[in-house]
Design an enzyme around this catalytic site. Structure first.
Site, PDB file in Angstrom:
ATOM      1  N   LYS A  96       4.474   8.438   2.618  1.00 31.61           N
ATOM      2  CA  LYS A  96       3.437   7.404   2.727  1.00 31.61           C
ATOM      3  C   LYS A  96       3.042   7.275   4.196  1.00 31.61           C
ATOM      4  O   LYS A  96       3.862   7.542   5.084  1.00 31.61           O
ATOM      5  CB  LYS A  96       3.964   6.054   2.232  1.00 31.61           C
ATOM      6  N   HIS A 114       8.063  16.850  11.500  1.00 31.76           N
ATOM      7  CA  HIS A 114       6.975  17.546  10.812  1.00 31.76           C
ATOM      8  C   HIS A 114       7.263  19.056  10.818  1.00 31.76           C
ATOM      9  O   HIS A 114       7.612  19.613  11.861  1.00 31.76           O
ATOM     10  CB  HIS A 114       5.644  17.245  11.510  1.00 31.76           C
TER      11      HIS A 114
HETATM   12  C1  GRF Z   1      10.807  18.034   5.679  1.00 32.05           C
HETATM   13  O1  GRF Z   1      10.320  19.345   5.599  1.00 32.05           O
HETATM   14  C2  GRF Z   1      10.020  17.221   6.669  1.00 32.05           C
HETATM   15  O2  GRF Z   1       9.592  17.954   7.771  1.00 32.05           O
HETATM   16  C3  GRF Z   1       8.828  16.803   5.847  1.00 32.05           C
HETATM   17  O3  GRF Z   1       9.371  16.514   4.577  1.00 32.05           O
HETATM   18  C4  GRF Z   1      10.560  17.292   4.375  1.00 32.05           C
HETATM   19  C5  GRF Z   1      11.684  16.351   4.056  1.00 32.05           C
HETATM   20  O4  GRF Z   1      12.873  17.007   3.721  1.00 32.05           O
HETATM   21  N1  GRF Z   1       8.125  15.725   6.489  1.00 32.05           N
HETATM   22  P1  GRF Z   1      14.213  16.205   3.460  1.00 32.05           P
HETATM   23  O5  GRF Z   1      13.907  15.128   2.419  1.00 32.05           O
HETATM   24  O6  GRF Z   1      14.655  15.596   4.762  1.00 32.05           O
HETATM   25  O7  GRF Z   1      15.214  17.197   2.950  1.00 32.05           O
END
Ligand code: GRF
Length: 195
Positions: A96, A114
């Site tokens: 979100k 990211h």
């Molecule tokens: C990761 O790839 C992060 O960069 C992106 O969402 C994913 C989350 O992975 N924003 P997790 O839930 O921490 O395993």
């Protein structure tokens, strides 16, 4: 004796929407000697988020927020952040987007991870776009959150090679591994810079 006695410890809230591997790596880091954070709250918009398991396992308070009405959801979030004296927010796969209300309340105190080498590939489906554009390198970035998507100051970034044999899922997997490594590193760097 208590860890880091006499030093300021920042109270952290981690926001997740899914599997929570970055949450796990932050929790592990928070237990280490060099950490100046205590994760006191995990917030999710998704009651099925697998990452809730890590909060439960580590006895960290967690909150499931119904996002049907964003304004209401954010009011509840803000109340809980204040109630728990949160000093730092870590977004870890939170799907979100915060409105100005939250961002301005926690100016320069919200971090996000990211899966791309920002400022390239903001937004979703980064790995797919990286492959389509035949990029030689990709990676991940920890940055401060401001009111523009994936555009705040970069705290830490790590680059890896895109391999010829990579597909979306192999690339996502390799990038995730380094995400899990650099998020704690970035939090450490950031907390030391502000304390
Ligand atoms: C990761 O790839 C992060 O960069 C992106 O969402 C994913 C989350 O992975 N924003 P997790 O839930 O921490 O395993």
């Amino acid at each position: 004796m208590e860890k880091s006695i006499g030093k300021k410890i920042l109270k952290v809230a981690v926001f997740i929407s899914g599997r929570g591997t970055n949450l796990k790596s932050l929790i592990d880091f928070s237990k280490s000697k060099s950490s100046r954070i205590k994760i006191v709250l995990v917030i999710t918009n998704n009651k099925e988020a697998k990452g809730i398991y890590f909060a439960k396992k580590n006895k960290i308070k967690f909150l499931i927020i119904n996002y049907k009405f964003k304004n209401n959801a954010e009011n509840i979030i803000l109340i809980n952040l204040k109630k728990n004296n949160i000093n730092l927010i870590c977004l870890a796969g939170f799907m979100k987007i915060f409105s100005k209300k939250i961002i301005n309340n926690y100016k320069n105190r919200i971090l996000n991870i990211h899966p791309s080498l920002l400022p390239k590939y903001k937004g979703l489906n980064t790995h797919k776009r990286v492959l389509k554009n035949k990029e030689k390198f990709t990676g991940c970035t920890v940055h401060l959150v401001n009111t523009k998507l994936d555009s705040g100051k970069i705290i830490l970034q790590k680059k890896i090679k895109v391999l010829k044999k990579d597909n979306e899922s192999s690339l996502a997997k390799r990038v995730l591994k380094i995400e899990n490594l650099i998020y704690p590193e970035a939090v450490k760097k950031f907390t030391y810079s502000i304390l």
